[in-house]
Structures are given as structure tokens and as C-alpha cells.
Design a protein around this motif. Structure first.
Motif, PDB file in Angstrom:
ATOM      1  N   ASP A 179      39.125   1.044  42.486  1.00 23.43           N
ATOM      2  CA  ASP A 179      37.804   0.893  41.971  1.00 23.43           C
ATOM      3  C   ASP A 179      37.539   2.200  40.976  1.00 23.43           C
ATOM      4  OD1 ASP A 179      35.286   0.544  40.635  1.00 23.43           O
ATOM      5  OD2 ASP A 179      34.449   0.168  42.503  1.00 23.43           O
ATOM      6  N   LYS A 180      37.875   2.114  39.607  1.00 26.69           N
ATOM      7  CA  LYS A 180      38.072   3.071  38.530  1.00 26.69           C
ATOM      8  C   LYS A 180      36.553   3.588  38.289  1.00 26.69           C
ATOM      9  CE  LYS A 180      42.437   2.207  36.827  1.00 26.69           C
ATOM     10  NZ  LYS A 180      43.293   2.043  35.829  1.00 26.69           N
ATOM     11  N   ASN A 181      35.710   2.538  38.503  1.00 30.98           N
ATOM     12  CA  ASN A 181      34.106   2.844  38.337  1.00 30.98           C
ATOM     13  C   ASN A 181      33.277   3.818  39.350  1.00 30.98           C
ATOM     14  OD1 ASN A 181      34.473   1.410  35.666  1.00 30.98           O
ATOM     15  ND2 ASN A 181      34.057  -0.275  36.861  1.00 30.98           N
ATOM     16  N   LEU A 182      34.141   3.989  40.618  1.00 31.73           N
ATOM     17  CA  LEU A 182      33.538   4.539  41.601  1.00 31.73           C
ATOM     18  C   LEU A 182      32.842   5.805  41.474  1.00 31.73           C
ATOM     19  CD1 LEU A 182      33.179   3.586  44.667  1.00 31.73           C
ATOM     20  CD2 LEU A 182      35.068   4.988  45.080  1.00 31.73           C
ATOM     21  N   PRO A 183      33.102   6.789  40.481  1.00 29.76           N
ATOM     22  CA  PRO A 183      32.463   7.924  40.234  1.00 29.76           C
ATOM     23  C   PRO A 183      31.124   7.678  39.432  1.00 29.76           C
ATOM     24  CG  PRO A 183      34.640   8.036  39.498  1.00 29.76           C
ATOM     25  CD  PRO A 183      34.617   6.766  39.890  1.00 29.76           C
ATOM     26  N   GLN A 184      30.803   6.273  39.062  1.00 33.13           N
ATOM     27  CA  GLN A 184      29.459   6.037  38.446  1.00 33.13           C
ATOM     28  C   GLN A 184      28.666   5.345  39.346  1.00 33.13           C
ATOM     29  OE1 GLN A 184      32.401   5.749  36.375  1.00 33.13           O
ATOM     30  NE2 GLN A 184      31.951   7.548  35.473  1.00 33.13           N
ATOM     31  N   ASN A 185      28.898   5.371  40.429  1.00 35.06           N
ATOM     32  CA  ASN A 185      28.229   4.508  41.693  1.00 35.06           C
ATOM     33  C   ASN A 185      27.133   5.261  41.953  1.00 35.06           C
ATOM     34  OD1 ASN A 185      27.540   4.573  44.712  1.00 35.06           O
ATOM     35  ND2 ASN A 185      28.528   2.598  44.367  1.00 35.06           N
ATOM     36  N   ASP A 186      25.795   4.676  42.237  1.00 36.49           N
ATOM     37  CA  ASP A 186      24.531   5.287  42.300  1.00 36.49           C
ATOM     38  C   ASP A 186      24.644   6.312  43.510  1.00 36.49           C
ATOM     39  OD1 ASP A 186      23.587   3.915  39.997  1.00 36.49           O
ATOM     40  OD2 ASP A 186      22.394   2.468  41.533  1.00 36.49           O
ATOM     41  N   THR A 187      25.237   6.108  44.436  1.00 41.67           N
ATOM     42  CA  THR A 187      25.023   7.018  45.610  1.00 41.67           C
ATOM     43  C   THR A 187      26.203   8.096  45.386  1.00 41.67           C
ATOM     44  OG1 THR A 187      24.877   4.969  47.114  1.00 41.67           O
ATOM     45  CG2 THR A 187      25.609   7.169  48.129  1.00 41.67           C
ATOM     46  N   ILE A 188      27.214   8.116  44.721  1.00 39.65           N
ATOM     47  CA  ILE A 188      27.858   9.081  44.437  1.00 39.65           C
ATOM     48  C   ILE A 188      27.256   9.986  43.321  1.00 39.65           C
ATOM     49  CG2 ILE A 188      30.101   9.768  43.106  1.00 39.65           C
ATOM     50  CD1 ILE A 188      31.100   8.634  45.676  1.00 39.65           C
ATOM     51  N   LYS A 189      26.510   9.395  42.382  1.00 41.85           N
ATOM     52  CA  LYS A 189      25.696  10.315  41.677  1.00 41.85           C
ATOM     53  C   LYS A 189      24.597  10.986  42.048  1.00 41.85           C
ATOM     54  CE  LYS A 189      26.373   7.552  37.272  1.00 41.85           C
ATOM     55  NZ  LYS A 189      25.704   6.977  36.191  1.00 41.85           N
ATOM     56  N   LEU A 190      23.985  10.374  43.374  1.00 41.48           N
ATOM     57  CA  LEU A 190      22.932  11.169  44.220  1.00 41.48           C
ATOM     58  C   LEU A 190      23.625  12.332  44.791  1.00 41.48           C
ATOM     59  CD1 LEU A 190      20.651   8.160  45.364  1.00 41.48           C
ATOM     60  CD2 LEU A 190      20.193   9.965  44.115  1.00 41.48           C
ATOM     61  N   LEU A 191      24.799  12.502  45.508  1.00 44.93           N
ATOM     62  CA  LEU A 191      25.338  13.319  45.994  1.00 44.93           C
ATOM     63  C   LEU A 191      25.357  14.392  45.312  1.00 44.93           C
ATOM     64  CD1 LEU A 191      28.469  11.510  47.684  1.00 44.93           C
ATOM     65  CD2 LEU A 191      26.499  12.194  48.717  1.00 44.93           C
TER      66      LEU A 191
END
Length: 182
Positions: free
Chosen positions: A35-47
Motif C-alpha cells: 500500500d503505497k499510500n500507507l505514509p498518508q494514513n491518519d494513524t501514521i501521521k499521528l505518530l
């Protein structure tokens, strides 16, 4: 003649038993999802908005921001104090999702190789500075990564959903992680 047949029969039985034992010890690799869009995931951004956990006083932090949000339910106790680190060893990416406090740790080691992965459960019953693995019976394994091939200094973004049977209880391990590959 009977003695020769008896020896042949016993040898055949032993060969069959040893083959079955070898099969039990085989490591079973699963395919991971991209999933190339994983870095834009809300949880990843919150980290990135929270500081990394410090699990013991003298711990040297590898990252300034939080590297994992994993929730593990083993028995009745939920835990969410996990950290992520990753390293490239030859052609295998090793991702550690662990909450090691210097005396014991709990979590998993994920080995990624040729679009496949293998999860090994870290045994919390170890000596200081030691990492051991325990035998488990996986029920469900899912790994999602942002790309298939990594080099040193790349950032790996991922999601894990892992359920396994450990001794007499079930361990459910699920969440997001990120780390710079060393």
C-alpha cells in the motif's frame, strides 16, 4: 528373513516419523500486501506528533517521534507500549515491534524477504539483553508495507494484524508502525 523384514519395517516407520517432525519445524512464509499510500494514513501521521516512548531511564532513543502504535491483547491485559526498529541484514529486512525495558521484552520480529514475511514471537522469559523466540500457532497473519524492497536509510511504514495461540491463551497484535532502516 523375518528379522530383515522387521528391521525394514521399523526403519520405514522411523523415517516417516522424522519427516513429520521436520515438517513441524518448517518456517512458513506468507505474502505481504503493498500500500503505497500507507505514509498518508491518519494513524501514521499521528505518530509524528507524539514523542517516542521511553521504556527505561537510561534508554537511548533512536527516534524523536513515536515509531509504533500497536495494541496487543494477550489474555485480558491490553498493552500499547511498543516501539519499532528495523534493520537490513543481507537481503532480509528485520522489523522489531517490541517493548523491551532492559530486563524483558514482548513483541514480534518480522522477517521480510522476496515479497514474503515470517513472524517470530519474542519470549518475555529471557535474561538481561537476551532475545529468544517462543513457539506459537498462528491463526491469522496480515502485513501491509509501503513498498517491497528497502535500502538502508529508507523509512518503512507498515500495518500488522496478527493473531496466534501461545500456550493456553490467544495473543492478538494489531497496529501501525514506522522506522528508518539501519
Amino acid at each position: 528373513m523375518k528379522q530383515a523384514l522387521y528391521i525394514l519395517f521399523i526403519s520405514s516407520c522411523l523415517a516417516i516419523i522424522s519427516c513429520k517432525k521436520e515438517k513441524k519445524n518448517e518456517q512458513i512464509f506468507e505474502k505481504f500486501t503493498l500500500d503505497k499510500n500507507l505514509p498518508q494514513n491518519d494513524t501514521i501521521k499521528l505518530l509524528s506528533k507524539y514523542p517516542e516512548l521511553k521504556l527505561y531511564k537510561k534508554e537511548k532513543l533512536e527516534s524523536k517521534t513515536r515509531t509504533a502504535y500497536i495494541v496487543q491483547i494477550a489474555g485480558f491485559l491490553p498493552m500499547d507500549n511498543y516501539k519499532c526498529s528495523s534493520a537490513l541484514k543481507n537481503d532480509t529486512l528485520e522489523i522489531s515491534l517490541n517493548n523491551n525495558n532492559g530486563f524483558f521484552g514482548n513483541g514480534v520480529l518480522i522477517k521480510v524477504f522476496d515479497d514474503n514475511f515470517l513472524i517470530k514471537d519474542i519470549d518475555p522469559k529471557t535474561l538481561h539483553g537476551e532475545i529468544k523466540f517462543m513457539k506459537t500457532r498462528p491463526v491469522y497473519e496480515k502485513l501491509v508495507l509501503n513498498k517491497a524492497h528497502f535500502q538502508k536509510n529508507d523509512t518503512v511504514y507498515g500495518f500488522i494484524n496478527y493473531n496466534t495461540k501461545v500456550e493456553n491463551f490467544t495473543k492478538d497484535f494489531r497496529g501501525y508502525f514506522k522506522a528508518v532502516v539501519k
